[in-house]
Scaffold this active site. Structure first.
Site, PDB file in Angstrom:
ATOM      1  N   HIS A   1       7.781   5.187   5.504  1.00 33.23           N
ATOM      2  CA  HIS A   1       9.158   5.153   5.009  1.00 33.23           C
ATOM      3  C   HIS A   1       9.483   3.718   4.579  1.00 33.23           C
ATOM      4  O   HIS A   1       8.705   2.805   4.840  1.00 33.23           O
ATOM      5  CB  HIS A   1      10.135   5.589   6.109  1.00 33.23           C
ATOM      6  CG  HIS A   1      10.144   4.633   7.264  1.00 33.23           C
ATOM      7  ND1 HIS A   1       9.244   4.717   8.306  1.00 33.23           N
ATOM      8  CD2 HIS A   1      10.906   3.540   7.517  1.00 33.23           C
ATOM      9  CE1 HIS A   1       9.455   3.716   9.149  1.00 33.23           C
ATOM     10  NE2 HIS A   1      10.466   2.984   8.692  1.00 33.23           N
TER      11      HIS A   1
ATOM     12  N   HIS B   1       9.499  -2.509   2.297  1.00 33.71           N
ATOM     13  CA  HIS B   1       8.071  -2.360   2.574  1.00 33.71           C
ATOM     14  C   HIS B   1       7.830  -1.067   3.346  1.00 33.71           C
ATOM     15  O   HIS B   1       8.750  -0.476   3.903  1.00 33.71           O
ATOM     16  CB  HIS B   1       7.553  -3.549   3.391  1.00 33.71           C
ATOM     17  CG  HIS B   1       8.144  -3.631   4.750  1.00 33.71           C
ATOM     18  ND1 HIS B   1       9.403  -4.186   4.978  1.00 33.71           N
ATOM     19  CD2 HIS B   1       7.700  -3.199   5.963  1.00 33.71           C
ATOM     20  CE1 HIS B   1       9.680  -4.098   6.259  1.00 33.71           C
ATOM     21  NE2 HIS B   1       8.670  -3.504   6.889  1.00 33.71           N
TER      22      HIS B   1
END
Length: 188
Positions: free
Chosen positions: A44, A130
């Protein structure tokens, strides 16, 4: 006394992006002795870490996120390079970078502001989108020396359409449970 479960808000990744990252991870994993590798279902892009929260607080966050989702449109994202957080020789986190338009940063800012107004502590460091793939370097050899031998992750793009509230379960894999999903506007 039982502790409140931990929660966070994140962009949901489509399955094909999770598969893309996992295929690359399988190529490079044997070269990188990290202690823990993230389960592919748990990939995620975090927007805001809530930490411990009770049901009332999560209900308020959910109401705010539902309203916020009406003010933000879908946007495209690109996988960039691999990177790390922590000491260059012994990183704590190994990640895949994601780049997006201003819409990503506006969404993250608004999520952060809403959660801050409810009483959750905002991150003080600049936002760095990220996808965490591994944690805790576990070798005497320097990470910097090892990472030079790796193949680059192939570029890929996708459209961010949803963000979610996840609950963390430290005792199972995958460890993130989707609590609620919010759909971004599909502007034409």
């Amino acid at each position: 006394m039982a502790l409140n479960p931990h929660y966070f808000i994140a962009l949901l990744l489509p399955q094909e992006i999770k598969d893309h990252i996992d295929a690359w991870k399988k190529e490079v994993k044997h070269e990188l002795p990290f202690k823990k590798w993230v389960h592919p279902a748990d990939y995620h892009i975090t927007l805001f870490f809530l930490g411990g929260a009770n049901n009332r607080q999560i209900q308020k966050v959910s109401e705010n996120m539902e309203h916020l989702s009406l003010n933000h449109s879908c946007f495209s994202l690109d996988i960039t390079e691999a990177g790390w957080f922590g000491k260059p020789a012994e990183p704590r986190i190994f990640w895949i970078g994601a780049e997006g338009p201003h819409a990503l940063y506006h969404l993250q800012r608004d999520v952060s502001n809403d959660c801050d107004a409810i009483g959750f502590a905002s991150e003080k460091r600049p936002y760095k989108p990220h996808i965490t793939v591994a944690r805790k370097w576990n070798s005497k050899e320097s990470f910097q020396h090892t990472v030079k031998r790796l193949s680059s992750i192939p570029a890929v793009s996708w459209t961010a359409k949803e963000f979610v509230i996840y609950r963390t379960h430290l005792d199972r894999l995958p460890k993130y449970e989707r609590v609620e999903t919010f759909t971004l506007r599909a502007d034409k």
